[in-house]
Design an enzyme around this catalytic site. Structure first.
Site, short mmCIF file in Angstrom:
data_model
loop_
_atom_site.label_atom_id
_atom_site.label_comp_id
_atom_site.label_asym_id
_atom_site.label_seq_id
_atom_site.Cartn_x
_atom_site.Cartn_y
_atom_site.Cartn_z
N HIS A 252 0.82 -1.22 0.00
CA HIS A 252 0.00 0.00 0.00
C HIS A 252 0.85 1.27 0.00
O HIS A 252 1.84 1.35 0.71
CB HIS A 252 -0.89 -0.03 1.25
CG HIS A 252 -1.76 1.17 1.41
ND1 HIS A 252 -1.75 1.96 2.52
CD2 HIS A 252 -2.68 1.71 0.57
CE1 HIS A 252 -2.63 2.94 2.38
NE2 HIS A 252 -3.21 2.80 1.21
N GLU B 233 0.51 -0.61 -4.84
CA GLU B 233 -0.46 0.44 -5.11
C GLU B 233 0.26 1.77 -4.98
O GLU B 233 1.01 2.01 -4.04
CB GLU B 233 -1.61 0.36 -4.11
CG GLU B 233 -2.68 1.40 -4.34
CD GLU B 233 -2.89 2.32 -3.15
OE1 GLU B 233 -3.99 2.87 -3.05
OE2 GLU B 233 -1.96 2.50 -2.33
N ASP C 124 -0.21 6.09 -5.48
CA ASP C 124 -1.15 7.21 -5.59
C ASP C 124 -0.71 8.14 -6.71
O ASP C 124 0.48 8.43 -6.85
CB ASP C 124 -1.17 8.00 -4.28
CG ASP C 124 -1.61 7.14 -3.12
OD1 ASP C 124 -2.76 6.68 -3.15
OD2 ASP C 124 -0.80 6.90 -2.20
N HIS D 254 0.50 10.89 -1.77
CA HIS D 254 -0.76 10.71 -1.04
C HIS D 254 -1.10 11.95 -0.22
O HIS D 254 -2.16 12.53 -0.37
CB HIS D 254 -0.68 9.48 -0.11
CG HIS D 254 -1.99 9.13 0.52
ND1 HIS D 254 -2.57 9.89 1.52
CD2 HIS D 254 -2.86 8.11 0.29
CE1 HIS D 254 -3.72 9.37 1.87
NE2 HIS D 254 -3.93 8.28 1.14
N ASP E 5 -3.80 4.38 -7.87
CA ASP E 5 -4.91 5.00 -7.14
C ASP E 5 -5.01 6.44 -7.63
O ASP E 5 -4.24 7.30 -7.20
CB ASP E 5 -4.61 4.91 -5.64
CG ASP E 5 -5.74 5.44 -4.79
OD1 ASP E 5 -6.68 6.05 -5.34
OD2 ASP E 5 -5.69 5.28 -3.55
#
EC number: 4.6.1.-
Length: 273
Positions: A5, A25, A27, A41, A85
């Site tokens: 993440h 993942e 951002d 993020h 994301d």
């Protein structure tokens, strides 16, 4: 798929893969003209994490390409899936198509190397808002226009807003999407969330007429919640601690039913419970 993440700095790719992630993942934030700008993020983010690591998006893609290109000194054979994301909340709804166009051009140039021995990972475009479905259209039409429609074989989709499953199906219909669908469900690790909607997503995946190919749950950092998610039948778990998920997968209760996905496992193929 053990999904690391919030991997937003190039150095974190090695860190998360070395802990056991076969997927990451990342951002993606956009500027006011809908250009993908940073892998960032920002505050607030998950408990126990630094929220402010970043790269320029195209720089990150270069590092990611190296990590997923066989023969490169930075290559990780087991890194096979990347979820972008897409932080489209900063955009007007009418910019979604442009964002898809610009994202496709960035990936084509900096990740896929214009189709010439670029990175090999599968890519999931994760969109937080159902009204931004035209991002998918813009992305697809741009790759076709740039004469690389075959790269869409490597691209899947996710709407990450925890919307009603029926509403998500409608958005895909509008976008003309008929496969390659990952369905996320989850919440920041600072809060608790039950598995009701995950179970609905798994039921859709396992039905004869569902639209979902894979279900993933985020953000899972504890052994007990990992077991609960696996028991619910998810295909992927997003985590800040890939080693925790890997440990649970090696428990005797799970080794018969689950294994870590490799490049030969098609992430768009449905496995039913």
């Amino acid at each position: 798929w053990i999904m690391g993440h919030m991997v937003n700095a190039i150095a974190q790719i090695d860190e998360f893969v070395n802990l056991g992630a076969n997927s990451i993942e990342t951002d993606v934030s956009f500027d006011k003209n809908a250009n993908p700008e940073y892998t960032y993020h920002g505050i607030p983010c998950d408990c126990g994490r630094t929220c402010t690591k970043w790269e320029y998006f195209n720089t990150f893609l270069g590092g990611l390409r190296k990590a997923t290109t066989p023969g490169d000194s930075k290559y990780h054979e087991k890194l096979v899936l990347v979820v972008f994301d897409l932080k489209t909340g900063s955009l007007y709804d009418n910019q979604a198509y442009d964002a898809g166009t610009k994202l496709a051009k960035s990936l084509l140039q900096n990740y896929w190397n214009k189709g010439n021995n670029g990175g090999r990972a599968y890519i999931v475009l994760s969109i937080p808002n159902l009204d931004h479905y035209k991002l998918i259209t813009g992305f697809k039409e741009t790759l076709t226009k740039e004469e690389h429609p075959e790269l869409m074989d490597k691209v899947g989709y996710d709407f990450s807003g925890n919307d009603d499953i029926g509403d998500v199906a409608k958005a895909y219909k509008k976008a003309g999407v008929t496969g390659h669908v990952w369905q996320s469900d989850g919440i920041t690790n600072c809060l608790l969330r039950g598995l009701d909607r995950v179970r609905k997503a798994v039921a859709n995946r396992d039905s004869s007429n569902g639209y979902i190919n894979k279900v993933y749950y985020w953000t899972v950092d504890k052994r007990a919640s990992t077991r609960d998610a696996l028991d619910a039948g998810v295909d992927g778990i997003m985590t800040n601690y890939p080693d925790v998920i890997a440990d649970v997968l090696s428990e005797s209760a799970y080794t018969a039913k689950f294994r870590i996905a490799t490049y030969d496992d098609n992430p768009w193929e449905t496995f039913k419970n």
